[in-house]
Design a protein around this motif. Structure first.
Motif, PDB file in Angstrom:
ATOM      1  N   GLN A 302       0.825  -1.204   0.000  1.00 52.18           N
ATOM      2  CA  GLN A 302       0.000   0.000   0.000  1.00 52.18           C
ATOM      3  C   GLN A 302       0.861   1.257   0.000  1.00 52.18           C
ATOM      4  OE1 GLN A 302      -3.616   0.214   2.747  1.00 52.18           O
ATOM      5  NE2 GLN A 302      -2.107   1.390   3.866  1.00 52.18           N
ATOM      6  N   CYS A 303       1.939   1.227   0.778  1.00 54.35           N
ATOM      7  CA  CYS A 303       2.878   2.354   0.812  1.00 54.35           C
ATOM      8  C   CYS A 303       3.528   2.552  -0.559  1.00 54.35           C
ATOM      9  CB  CYS A 303       3.935   2.084   1.884  1.00 54.35           C
ATOM     10  SG  CYS A 303       5.226   3.340   2.016  1.00 54.35           S
ATOM     11  N   ALA A 304       3.888   1.452  -1.217  1.00 60.30           N
ATOM     12  CA  ALA A 304       4.472   1.553  -2.556  1.00 60.30           C
ATOM     13  C   ALA A 304       3.475   2.153  -3.540  1.00 60.30           C
ATOM     14  CB  ALA A 304       4.924   0.175  -3.033  1.00 60.30           C
ATOM     15  N   ARG A 318      -2.968   1.848  -8.987  1.00 57.18           N
ATOM     16  CA  ARG A 318      -4.221   1.107  -8.809  1.00 57.18           C
ATOM     17  C   ARG A 318      -3.975  -0.395  -8.743  1.00 57.18           C
ATOM     18  NH1 ARG A 318      -7.082   5.252 -13.056  1.00 57.18           N
ATOM     19  NH2 ARG A 318      -7.421   6.930 -11.541  1.00 57.18           N
ATOM     20  N   GLU A 319      -2.999  -0.890  -9.492  1.00 53.27           N
ATOM     21  CA  GLU A 319      -2.692  -2.314  -9.442  1.00 53.27           C
ATOM     22  C   GLU A 319      -2.102  -2.702  -8.089  1.00 53.27           C
ATOM     23  OE1 GLU A 319      -0.203  -2.858 -12.819  1.00 53.27           O
ATOM     24  OE2 GLU A 319      -1.873  -3.110 -14.216  1.00 53.27           O
ATOM     25  N   LEU A 320      -1.197  -1.890  -7.577  1.00 49.52           N
ATOM     26  CA  LEU A 320      -0.613  -2.183  -6.268  1.00 49.52           C
ATOM     27  C   LEU A 320      -1.661  -2.066  -5.163  1.00 49.52           C
ATOM     28  CD1 LEU A 320       2.787  -0.318  -6.699  1.00 49.52           C
ATOM     29  CD2 LEU A 320       2.477  -2.786  -6.499  1.00 49.52           C
ATOM     30  N   THR A 321      -2.545  -1.080  -5.277  1.00 50.45           N
ATOM     31  CA  THR A 321      -3.618  -0.949  -4.291  1.00 50.45           C
ATOM     32  C   THR A 321      -4.537  -2.162  -4.332  1.00 50.45           C
ATOM     33  OG1 THR A 321      -3.565   1.472  -4.448  1.00 50.45           O
ATOM     34  CG2 THR A 321      -5.551   0.482  -3.514  1.00 50.45           C
ATOM     35  N   ALA A 322      -4.835  -2.642  -5.529  1.00 49.53           N
ATOM     36  CA  ALA A 322      -5.675  -3.839  -5.653  1.00 49.53           C
ATOM     37  C   ALA A 322      -4.993  -5.051  -5.015  1.00 49.53           C
ATOM     38  CB  ALA A 322      -5.980  -4.110  -7.124  1.00 49.53           C
ATOM     39  N   GLU A 323      -3.670  -5.124  -5.154  1.00 47.66           N
ATOM     40  CA  GLU A 323      -2.940  -6.235  -4.530  1.00 47.66           C
ATOM     41  C   GLU A 323      -3.040  -6.146  -3.005  1.00 47.66           C
ATOM     42  OE1 GLU A 323       1.595  -8.059  -4.438  1.00 47.66           O
ATOM     43  OE2 GLU A 323       1.028  -6.668  -6.029  1.00 47.66           O
ATOM     44  N   ALA A 324      -2.890  -4.926  -2.451  1.00 46.73           N
ATOM     45  CA  ALA A 324      -3.030  -4.755  -1.003  1.00 46.73           C
ATOM     46  C   ALA A 324      -4.449  -5.081  -0.553  1.00 46.73           C
ATOM     47  CB  ALA A 324      -2.656  -3.326  -0.614  1.00 46.73           C
ATOM     48  N   ALA A 346     -11.149  -1.548   4.474  1.00 47.08           N
ATOM     49  CA  ALA A 346     -11.546  -0.141   4.633  1.00 47.08           C
ATOM     50  C   ALA A 346     -10.330   0.772   4.683  1.00 47.08           C
ATOM     51  CB  ALA A 346     -12.401   0.033   5.887  1.00 47.08           C
ATOM     52  N   THR A 347      -9.270   0.363   5.408  1.00 47.01           N
ATOM     53  CA  THR A 347      -8.092   1.230   5.493  1.00 47.01           C
ATOM     54  C   THR A 347      -7.331   1.270   4.163  1.00 47.01           C
ATOM     55  OG1 THR A 347      -6.701  -0.549   6.403  1.00 47.01           O
ATOM     56  CG2 THR A 347      -7.876   0.849   7.974  1.00 47.01           C
ATOM     57  N   VAL A 348      -7.377   0.175   3.399  1.00 49.70           N
ATOM     58  CA  VAL A 348      -6.780   0.218   2.057  1.00 49.70           C
ATOM     59  C   VAL A 348      -7.548   1.204   1.177  1.00 49.70           C
ATOM     60  CG1 VAL A 348      -6.269  -1.103  -0.030  1.00 49.70           C
ATOM     61  CG2 VAL A 348      -5.873  -2.129   2.219  1.00 49.70           C
ATOM     62  N   GLN A 349      -8.868   1.176   1.267  1.00 47.42           N
ATOM     63  CA  GLN A 349      -9.684   2.123   0.505  1.00 47.42           C
ATOM     64  C   GLN A 349      -9.411   3.556   0.941  1.00 47.42           C
ATOM     65  OE1 GLN A 349     -11.522   1.311  -2.012  1.00 47.42           O
ATOM     66  NE2 GLN A 349     -12.778   3.118  -2.422  1.00 47.42           N
ATOM     67  N   LEU A 350      -9.160   3.756   2.226  1.00 48.48           N
ATOM     68  CA  LEU A 350      -8.807   5.093   2.726  1.00 48.48           C
ATOM     69  C   LEU A 350      -7.543   5.600   2.042  1.00 48.48           C
ATOM     70  CD1 LEU A 350      -9.024   7.463   4.779  1.00 48.48           C
ATOM     71  CD2 LEU A 350      -7.724   6.030   6.389  1.00 48.48           C
ATOM     72  N   HIS A 351      -6.544   4.755   1.932  1.00 48.33           N
ATOM     73  CA  HIS A 351      -5.309   5.191   1.284  1.00 48.33           C
ATOM     74  C   HIS A 351      -5.498   5.421  -0.207  1.00 48.33           C
ATOM     75  CE1 HIS A 351      -3.208   4.307   5.022  1.00 48.33           C
ATOM     76  NE2 HIS A 351      -2.162   4.908   4.507  1.00 48.33           N
TER      77      HIS A 351
END
Length: 453
Positions: A302-304, A318-324, A346-351
């Motif tokens: 998520q940080c990446a 968006r691809e890295l976020t989907a992986e997280a 939820a916290t992934v969606q927040l980021h």
């Protein structure tokens, strides 16, 4: 054999990872799609393309086959043409170089020596005068200064010493300081967190105590990032990492790397930030640490994603976020509720909200915010961040009234944190300069100190 390039390339060669990236882009293939063909995750493909993970000969052959790259272009001997095949394997990359865990035989004397060394730091390296201890300011806008001064003194070993405390008391104090952070209660945090750091250095250097002190420094780093004190933040993150290694705490080692990646990104060192985050995510120790290790790996990915967002690479973000998000979904709710924060869908969606804004797409950021009911977020600090990030997206979009309303809602969630954060103050100052003022805006400006001077 390297691929020769035009004279405009000063090196005269193109690294294999760059050849792979160009071939993928030419074919209109995403990181995730190439990962499906080669058996890697999107984050691993990104690391390999950037040269942050070694490209061994078997790995090069796999990418050459997936992208129809002539083997000679990647320095390989010609091989017979093969059909593409999908493989489910998830290969383990070489171990990271963030550090190694201490051996179980490390004795208490070495631990005490390390703690003594950490306590002696040159004040000149701080580049700022050392603030003396004093009573906590009653004005919320001064809380950041009070908190920073207290942490600086505790980290430098200044001020009145505290008595030795049993491990159970230190653990309870850490939970209390974490609760203060989660509530955005900076006045209490300014009292509890510096004392915790000071007490952690006073006690005997057992492995358990080292781990508690490491987590105390992780919490201090998160706090210093919030109040925009990167110099102290670097020191705190580095100490957290050293203590975590000595205490044999791989999750805390990885979290220290994540916080260093955040600090690197905020300094504009995006490539270094990606290296820190993605290398730590590949640490085999995290895969051996069960659900908590998987959650920490998700936080690093998520940080990446947020880092590549600042490079305006929306597809990779968006691809890295989907992986997280996939990791969070597999884990279920309530994972990693400690000094690293919660890790849920939820916290992934927040980021994702802040990442879309950083990538320059405020409409997508608001759409991401609309898809997240803030009550699903676990703490007042996270809910306040939700409304602050929403406000930033509205500001980028030019929707001033919506921005002000979002800031007021952030203030209701965590007033002390909202008033103390320089990022909020800067946002309010921009609103004052960009258009008409309203009573709500002027009141918010007064409470955040944006009207001072």
């Amino acid at each position: 054999m390297a691929l020769h390039t035009s004279p405009a390339d000063p090196s005269g060669t193109v690294p294999p990872g760059e050849i792979i990236r160009r071939a993928r882009k030419t074919q209109g293939m995403s990181l995730a799609q190439l990962g499906e063909l080669t058996g890697y995750s999107a984050s691993q493909v990104s690391r390999l393309e950037r040269g942050e993970s070694p490209l061994a000969i078997p790995v090069l052959r796999r990418f050459a086959q997936a992208l129809d790259i002539p083997p000679q272009a990647l320095g390989l001997a010609p091989t017979p043409t093969r059909h593409r095949s999908r493989t489910p394997m998830y290969p383990r990359l070489p171990a990271p170089t963030l550090g190694v865990r201490s051996s179980d035989g490390e004795d208490a004397m070495r631990r005490r020596d390390m703690l003594s060394t950490l306590a002696v730091t040159a004040a000149a390296a701080m580049g700022a005068p050392i603030a003396g201890a004093g009573e906590a300011a009653s004005d919320d806008t001064q809380l950041a200064d009070t908190l920073t001064a207290g942490l600086r003194d505790a980290m430098l070993g200044l001020g009145r010493p505290v008595p030795d405390e049993p491990l159970s008391r230190l653990a309870a104090d850490l939970r209390r300081a974490t609760d203060d952070f989660d509530a955005g209660a900076y006045s209490r945090l300014a009292l509890h967190l510096p004392r915790l750091v000071r007490a952690g250095h006073q006690t005997t250097g057992s492995s358990d105590q080292l781990r508690i002190l490491a987590r105390s420094y992780l919490l201090a780093t998160r706090t210093l990032i919030k109040v925009d004190e990167p110099q102290l933040g670097w020191m705190a993150a580095d100490r957290a990492r050293q203590l975590a290694i000595a205490g044999g705490a791989p999750i805390a080692v990885a979290e220290a790397a994540r916080q260093q990646a955040v600090l690197a990104r905020r300094s504009g060192w995006h490539d270094q930030a990606l290296t820190l985050a993605l290398t730590a995510a590949d640490d085999p120790a995290l895969r051996e640490a069960g659900p908590q290790g998987e959650a920490q790996r998700g936080l690093l990915i998520q940080c990446a994603a947020y880092t590549v967002a600042h490079q305006r690479d929306r597809t990779s973000m968006r691809e890295l976020t989907a992986e997280a998000a996939a990791i969070a979904k597999n884990l279920g709710p309530g994972i990693l509720r400690d000094t690293s924060g919660a890790f849920t869908t939820a916290t992934v969606q927040l980021h994702l909200i802040s990442a879309e804004t950083a990538a320059g797409d405020p409409a997508a950021a608001i759409a991401a915010a609309d898809a997240l009911p803030p009550q699903l977020l676990p703490t007042a600090e996270r809910r306040s961040m939700y409304f602050t990030d929403r406000a930033k997206a509205y500001a980028q979009w030019g929707r001033r009234d919506d921005c002000i309303r979002a800031l007021l809602r952030a203030e209701r969630q965590a007033p002390e944190e909202t008033h103390a954060r320089p990022a909020v103050r800067a946002l309010v100052s921009g609103l004052l300069l960009s258009g008409r003022t309203t009573p709500d805006l002027r009141g918010l400006a007064a409470r955040t100190g944006a009207l001072a001077g």
